[in-house]
Write an enzyme that holds these catalytic residues in place. Structure first.
Site, PDB file in Angstrom:
ATOM      1  N   LYS A  14       0.768  -1.269  -0.119  1.00  0.00           N
ATOM      2  CA  LYS A  14       0.069   0.085  -0.152  1.00  0.00           C
ATOM      3  C   LYS A  14       0.925   1.349  -0.169  1.00  0.00           C
ATOM      4  O   LYS A  14       0.713   2.116  -0.622  1.00  0.00           O
ATOM      5  CB  LYS A  14      -0.910   0.172   1.229  1.00  0.00           C
ATOM      6  CG  LYS A  14      -1.739   1.224   1.342  1.00  0.00           C
ATOM      7  CD  LYS A  14      -2.659   1.100   2.480  1.00  0.00           C
ATOM      8  CE  LYS A  14      -2.248   0.646   3.700  1.00  0.00           C
ATOM      9  NZ  LYS A  14      -2.538   1.629   4.748  1.00  0.00           N
ATOM     10  N   ARG A  89     -11.296   4.408   8.916  1.00  0.00           N
ATOM     11  CA  ARG A  89     -11.138   3.067   9.590  1.00  0.00           C
ATOM     12  C   ARG A  89     -12.048   2.624  10.243  1.00  0.00           C
ATOM     13  O   ARG A  89     -12.437   1.533  10.847  1.00  0.00           O
ATOM     14  CB  ARG A  89      -9.782   3.288  10.463  1.00  0.00           C
ATOM     15  CG  ARG A  89      -8.649   2.494  10.300  1.00  0.00           C
ATOM     16  CD  ARG A  89      -7.759   2.753  11.668  1.00  0.00           C
ATOM     17  NE  ARG A  89      -6.374   1.914  11.409  1.00  0.00           N
ATOM     18  CZ  ARG A  89      -5.210   2.528  11.028  1.00  0.00           C
ATOM     19  NH1 ARG A  89      -5.484   3.295   9.988  1.00  0.00           N
ATOM     20  NH2 ARG A  89      -4.194   1.752  11.145  1.00  0.00           N
ATOM     21  N   ARG A 127      11.365 -14.392   4.995  1.00  0.00           N
ATOM     22  CA  ARG A 127      12.209 -13.159   5.275  1.00  0.00           C
ATOM     23  C   ARG A 127      13.398 -13.638   6.201  1.00  0.00           C
ATOM     24  O   ARG A 127      12.743 -14.382   7.159  1.00  0.00           O
ATOM     25  CB  ARG A 127      11.579 -11.836   5.663  1.00  0.00           C
ATOM     26  CG  ARG A 127      10.854 -11.335   4.531  1.00  0.00           C
ATOM     27  CD  ARG A 127      10.633  -9.874   4.701  1.00  0.00           C
ATOM     28  NE  ARG A 127      10.123  -9.356   5.798  1.00  0.00           N
ATOM     29  CZ  ARG A 127       9.257  -8.218   5.883  1.00  0.00           C
ATOM     30  NH1 ARG A 127       9.269  -7.460   4.718  1.00  0.00           N
ATOM     31  NH2 ARG A 127       8.592  -7.947   7.112  1.00  0.00           N
ATOM     32  N   ARG A 160      12.866 -12.416  11.947  1.00  0.00           N
ATOM     33  CA  ARG A 160      12.521 -11.414  13.050  1.00  0.00           C
ATOM     34  C   ARG A 160      11.160 -11.834  13.538  1.00  0.00           C
ATOM     35  O   ARG A 160      10.187 -12.278  13.091  1.00  0.00           O
ATOM     36  CB  ARG A 160      12.454 -10.068  12.298  1.00  0.00           C
ATOM     37  CG  ARG A 160      13.749  -9.570  11.710  1.00  0.00           C
ATOM     38  CD  ARG A 160      13.664  -8.361  11.270  1.00  0.00           C
ATOM     39  NE  ARG A 160      12.331  -8.031  10.311  1.00  0.00           N
ATOM     40  CZ  ARG A 160      12.417  -7.152   9.640  1.00  0.00           C
ATOM     41  NH1 ARG A 160      13.490  -6.039   9.373  1.00  0.00           N
ATOM     42  NH2 ARG A 160      11.310  -6.819   9.009  1.00  0.00           N
ATOM     43  N   ARG A 171      -1.827 -10.272  12.684  1.00  0.00           N
ATOM     44  CA  ARG A 171      -2.205  -8.678  11.947  1.00  0.00           C
ATOM     45  C   ARG A 171      -3.009  -8.760  10.799  1.00  0.00           C
ATOM     46  O   ARG A 171      -3.951  -7.914  10.597  1.00  0.00           O
ATOM     47  CB  ARG A 171      -0.780  -8.164  11.429  1.00  0.00           C
ATOM     48  CG  ARG A 171       0.196  -7.682  12.596  1.00  0.00           C
ATOM     49  CD  ARG A 171       1.429  -7.524  12.223  1.00  0.00           C
ATOM     50  NE  ARG A 171       1.744  -6.495  10.932  1.00  0.00           N
ATOM     51  CZ  ARG A 171       2.666  -6.902  10.241  1.00  0.00           C
ATOM     52  NH1 ARG A 171       3.384  -7.431  10.400  1.00  0.00           N
ATOM     53  NH2 ARG A 171       2.877  -5.997   8.968  1.00  0.00           N
TER      54      ARG A 171
HETATM   55  P1  ADP Z   1      -0.918   0.335  11.126  1.00  0.00           P
HETATM   56  O1  ADP Z   1      -1.271   0.208   9.809  1.00  0.00           O
HETATM   57  O2  ADP Z   1       0.283  -0.501  11.767  1.00  0.00           O
HETATM   58  O3  ADP Z   1      -1.961   0.349  12.231  1.00  0.00           O
HETATM   59  P2  ADP Z   1      -0.811   3.239  10.915  1.00  0.00           P
HETATM   60  O4  ADP Z   1       0.286   3.996  10.652  1.00  0.00           O
HETATM   61  O5  ADP Z   1      -1.783   3.146   9.885  1.00  0.00           O
HETATM   62  O6  ADP Z   1      -0.242   1.748  11.264  1.00  0.00           O
HETATM   63  O7  ADP Z   1      -1.717   3.622  12.414  1.00  0.00           O
HETATM   64  C1  ADP Z   1      -0.865   3.581  13.547  1.00  0.00           C
HETATM   65  C2  ADP Z   1      -1.900   3.744  14.785  1.00  0.00           C
HETATM   66  O8  ADP Z   1      -2.387   5.209  14.612  1.00  0.00           O
HETATM   67  C3  ADP Z   1      -3.183   2.895  14.831  1.00  0.00           C
HETATM   68  O9  ADP Z   1      -2.867   1.476  15.330  1.00  0.00           O
HETATM   69  C4  ADP Z   1      -4.123   3.870  15.503  1.00  0.00           C
HETATM   70  O10 ADP Z   1      -3.936   3.837  16.901  1.00  0.00           O
HETATM   71  C5  ADP Z   1      -3.671   5.161  14.887  1.00  0.00           C
HETATM   72  N1  ADP Z   1      -4.701   5.519  13.781  1.00  0.00           N
HETATM   73  C6  ADP Z   1      -4.045   5.622  12.269  1.00  0.00           C
HETATM   74  N2  ADP Z   1      -5.195   6.008  11.795  1.00  0.00           N
HETATM   75  C7  ADP Z   1      -6.093   6.053  12.503  1.00  0.00           C
HETATM   76  C8  ADP Z   1      -7.836   6.060  12.342  1.00  0.00           C
HETATM   77  N3  ADP Z   1      -8.109   6.751  11.069  1.00  0.00           N
HETATM   78  N4  ADP Z   1      -8.660   6.068  13.429  1.00  0.00           N
HETATM   79  C9  ADP Z   1      -8.120   5.741  14.492  1.00  0.00           C
HETATM   80  N5  ADP Z   1      -6.690   5.599  14.825  1.00  0.00           N
HETATM   81  C10 ADP Z   1      -5.837   5.646  13.787  1.00  0.00           C
END
Ligand code: ADP
Length: 217
Positions: A14, A89, A127, A160, A171
């Site tokens: 992505k 989200r 990996r 890892r 995940r």
């Molecule tokens: P990942 O894909 O590992 O969850 P992100 O960088 O997209 O990583 O997000 C990291 C964290 O930021 C999430 O786990 C959440 O706590 C917060 N976060 C990101 N985007 C949102 C969103 N749209 N709504 C609520 N929390 C968010």
């Protein structure tokens, strides 16, 4: 005006597709994860609350995220469009975005980078890393010359922790639980979701598919 909402599971590439879209269309990449991490770095008081939330794996509240995105999309560099990554989200966020865009006569383009989880798991569990010098290998695409040993220093290669199959499955499941209702929301609202198969092809081929889907959509 291109209002692109990009969905893709861990391992779907992505981030790369977001970069290619923003370069090709000259529009900004709006990643809520990056913006929240930025806030944590710059604001100590608010940051410590946010950091606790993010580290616990919980979502930041809809109100905070909606306002943050609204402010970002109102900036001048987003006047011709943006690629949203990590947002919406939740259903409340999807509705909020929908209203914001409706008010401006814009319809979002929803792209879903769909992947076959077995292929992703195979790719990620292959990996290996040299614990001594950090060189990365992949048993499928870039194996070491001698089985499980580093080409450079002969150390035994390691997996890892976050590349272990159970961690990856967890995940992917978490991603599914969170994202599926939002994608269903768009589909049920009669909104076309552009499903692009991103399992097997190199990034530039996936990008061509994305562009084709956007043209057809
Ligand atoms: P990942 O894909 O590992 O969850 P992100 O960088 O997209 O990583 O997000 C990291 C964290 O930021 C999430 O786990 C959440 O706590 C917060 N976060 C990101 N985007 C949102 C969103 N749209 N709504 C609520 N929390 C968010």
């Amino acid at each position: 005006m291109k209002a692109i909402v990009l969905f893709g599971s861990p391992g779907s590439g992505k981030g790369t597709q977001a970069r290619m879209l923003t370069q090709c269309l000259s529009i900004p990449h709006v990643s809520t994860g990056d913006m929240l991490r930025d806030r944590i770095r710059h604001s100590v008081e608010l940051g410590s609350c946010l950091a606790a939330k993010m580290h616990s794996g919980a979502l930041v509240s809809d109100g905070v995220v909606n306002l943050m995105v609204e402010e970002r999309l109102a900036q001048a560099d987003a006047a011709n469009g943006f690629v949203l990554d990590g947002y919406p989200r939740t259903l409340a966020q999807a509705e909020h975005l929908g209203h914001w865009l409706d008010g401006r006569g814009i319809r979002e383009v929803v792209i879903h980078l769909a992947v076959d989880y077995n292929i992703i798991i195979g790719r990620l569990t292959g990996r290996r890393e040299c614990p001594r010098c950090g060189t990365l290998y992949n048993l499928a695409f870039h194996p070491p010359k001698v089985d499980e040993l580093c080409d450079l220093d002969g150390a035994k290669l390691a997996i890892r922790d976050d590349d272990r199959e159970s961690v990856i499955r967890e995940r992917l499941d978490a991603y599914d639980r969170q994202t599926r209702p939002v994608l269903d929301y768009y589909r049920n609202a009669g909104h076309r979701v552009l499903d692009v198969d991103a399992s097997n092809d190199p990034p530039d081929v996936v990008f061509q598919k994305v562009r084709l889907a956007m043209r057809a959509g």
